[in-house]
Design a protein around this motif. Structure first.
Motif, PDB file in Angstrom:
ATOM      1  N   ALA A 177       0.845  -1.212   0.000  1.00 47.79           N
ATOM      2  CA  ALA A 177       0.000   0.000   0.000  1.00 47.79           C
ATOM      3  C   ALA A 177       0.868   1.245   0.000  1.00 47.79           C
ATOM      4  O   ALA A 177       1.952   1.244   0.565  1.00 47.79           O
ATOM      5  N   VAL A 178       0.346   2.282  -0.643  1.00 49.25           N
ATOM      6  CA  VAL A 178       0.858   3.621  -0.344  1.00 49.25           C
ATOM      7  C   VAL A 178       0.057   4.058   0.876  1.00 49.25           C
ATOM      8  O   VAL A 178      -1.176   3.954   0.879  1.00 49.25           O
ATOM      9  N   ASP A 179       0.720   4.483   1.926  1.00 51.49           N
ATOM     10  CA  ASP A 179      -0.007   5.022   3.084  1.00 51.49           C
ATOM     11  C   ASP A 179      -0.100   6.531   2.921  1.00 51.49           C
ATOM     12  O   ASP A 179       0.897   7.195   2.610  1.00 51.49           O
ATOM     13  N   MET A 180      -1.314   7.056   3.114  1.00 57.75           N
ATOM     14  CA  MET A 180      -1.488   8.508   3.113  1.00 57.75           C
ATOM     15  C   MET A 180      -1.910   8.920   4.526  1.00 57.75           C
ATOM     16  O   MET A 180      -2.976   8.524   4.993  1.00 57.75           O
ATOM     17  N   ASN A 181      -1.032   9.630   5.210  1.00 57.60           N
ATOM     18  CA  ASN A 181      -1.344  10.142   6.558  1.00 57.60           C
ATOM     19  C   ASN A 181      -1.750  11.597   6.444  1.00 57.60           C
ATOM     20  O   ASN A 181      -1.011  12.400   5.857  1.00 57.60           O
ATOM     21  N   SER A 234       0.596   8.340  15.271  1.00 59.44           N
ATOM     22  CA  SER A 234      -0.060   7.325  14.442  1.00 59.44           C
ATOM     23  C   SER A 234       0.567   5.963  14.751  1.00 59.44           C
ATOM     24  O   SER A 234       1.793   5.818  14.682  1.00 59.44           O
ATOM     25  N   THR A 235      -0.292   5.001  15.056  1.00 61.72           N
ATOM     26  CA  THR A 235       0.252   3.676  15.389  1.00 61.72           C
ATOM     27  C   THR A 235       0.541   2.850  14.131  1.00 61.72           C
ATOM     28  O   THR A 235       1.141   1.782  14.224  1.00 61.72           O
ATOM     29  N   MET A 249       5.327   7.890  17.165  1.00 64.69           N
ATOM     30  CA  MET A 249       5.330   9.361  17.293  1.00 64.69           C
ATOM     31  C   MET A 249       5.251  10.045  15.920  1.00 64.69           C
ATOM     32  O   MET A 249       5.141  11.263  15.837  1.00 64.69           O
ATOM     33  N   CYS A 250       5.383   9.246  14.834  1.00 65.88           N
ATOM     34  CA  CYS A 250       5.534   9.830  13.498  1.00 65.88           C
ATOM     35  C   CYS A 250       4.428   9.355  12.550  1.00 65.88           C
ATOM     36  O   CYS A 250       3.807   8.334  12.784  1.00 65.88           O
ATOM     37  N   ALA A 251       4.282  10.092  11.437  1.00 67.97           N
ATOM     38  CA  ALA A 251       3.474   9.585  10.316  1.00 67.97           C
ATOM     39  C   ALA A 251       4.382   8.617   9.554  1.00 67.97           C
ATOM     40  O   ALA A 251       5.525   8.953   9.267  1.00 67.97           O
TER      41      ALA A 251
END
Ligand SMILES: O=P(O)(O)OC[C@@]1(O)O[C@H](CO)[C@@H](O)[C@@H]1O
Length: 305
Positions: free
Chosen positions: A10-14, A243-244, A282-284
């Motif tokens: 997947a491309v993750d989009m945060n 974000s987990t 702690m991060c996207a």
């Protein structure tokens, strides 16, 4: 060589949003796009710790091209190209918390599934296959068995990080390691995980079924590792969670990066795993692992038996 297989990348989009409601345009901001999927996250994290791996997966369309191109900057990639478009998974952080929208993904035809099995059969340096994440539509759970058949034909170990109910049967094939969370353990193995007593019984039960090693993650409550002889408990990193997504994959990979080459040294591997997972939360996306050493100082590991 370690190979990671992402059956449904997947491309993750945060993105961030003030609210998420129906009957209103939900404006979002701060988009971060990253090339992902659970096995890719494992390879990227292994690479951060200096452990080489090769990425395997099914990729298609503009998003598949993007993932392969970006991933190749960090690790070798052996893609099987499919006709559909690799999914884009959306993670929306709001003041109330995170909303996750993973898509079902692009179908992978039987022909392409067989192409991957052939690719695996042709590898002459396969030592360990890490199989991570959901199956694409059109893939039957028996595909996991076929992957394991190839590993076993080739004398390679395999690690499973999957939430499919079939995991309950697959542990009978003696995976080197599985990494369920508490919810998955309860649902897949039908056992309670309400307190430490339950957890210890659940770990014993899963070993009896065949798993060689178990890394059980409990999110903000830490983790347990059991090798069938001894059990360790690790505290969670105390961090401000953004974000987990990706944190579990980074926990697994950072644990493997230390433990695969020194299987008696569980404690440092668990400290690295919990600190890395905490930093990623702690991060996207995966972030840059910059705070791992600092976070590691606060992680406590206790051997329970
Ligand atoms: O649908 P799956 O394969 O179970 O999970 C996919 C996924 O949510 O997992 C990763 C985080 O663990 C993300 O990079 C990716 O979008």
């Amino acid at each position: 060589m370690i190979y990671t297989l992402t059956t449904n990348p997947a491309v993750d989009m945060n993105v961030n949003a003030d609210t998420l409601t129906t009957k209103k345009v939900n404006r979002t901001r701060d988009a971060v796009y990253t090339p992902n999927g659970k096995g890719l996250n494992v390879s990227f994290t292994l690479g951060h710790y200096g452990v080489e791996s090769v990425i395997l997966g099914f990729f298609g369309g503009f998003s598949g091209d993007y993932i392969v191109r970006e991933a190749e900057k960090r690790c070798p990639v052996r893609p099987v190209l499919i006709d559909g478009i690799t999914r884009v998974n959306i993670f929306v952080t709001t003041p109330e918390g995170e909303y996750k929208f993973p898509n079902a993904g692009a179908p992978v035809s039987r022909e392409k599934q067989l192409e991957m099995l052939e690719l695996l059969r042709g590898l002459d340096d396969l030592e360990c296959l890490v199989v991570s994440g959901s199956l694409s539509p059109e893939m039957d759970a028996s595909y996991y068995d076929e992957l394991i058949d190839v590993c076993q034909e080739k004398g390679a170990e395999f690690v499973l990080d999957i939430s499919h109910p079939h995991l309950a049967d697959l542990v009978e094939r003696h995976p080197l390691l599985i990494k369920p969370n508490d919810e998955e353990v309860a649902e897949i193995f039908g056992v309670d995980v309400a307190d430490e007593g339950d957890i210890l019984s659940a770990l014993a039960h899963i070993h009896e079924r065949g798993a060689k090693n178990i890394l059980l993650t409990l999110g903000g409550e830490g983790a347990y590792f059991s090798n069938g002889e001894h059990v360790w408990r690790a505290s969670a990193a105390k961090v401000k969670v953004l974000s987990t997504a990706c944190a579990g994959d980074a926990t697994l990979a950072s644990f493997l990066s230390a433990w695969l080459g020194a299987r008696d040294e569980v404690e440092p591997a668990l400290v690295r795993a919990m600190a890395t997972g905490g930093n990623v939360a702690m991060c996207a996306g995966l972030g840059d692992f910059a705070l791992v050493d600092e976070i590691a100082r606060s992680i406590e590991v206790t051997q329970l038996s």
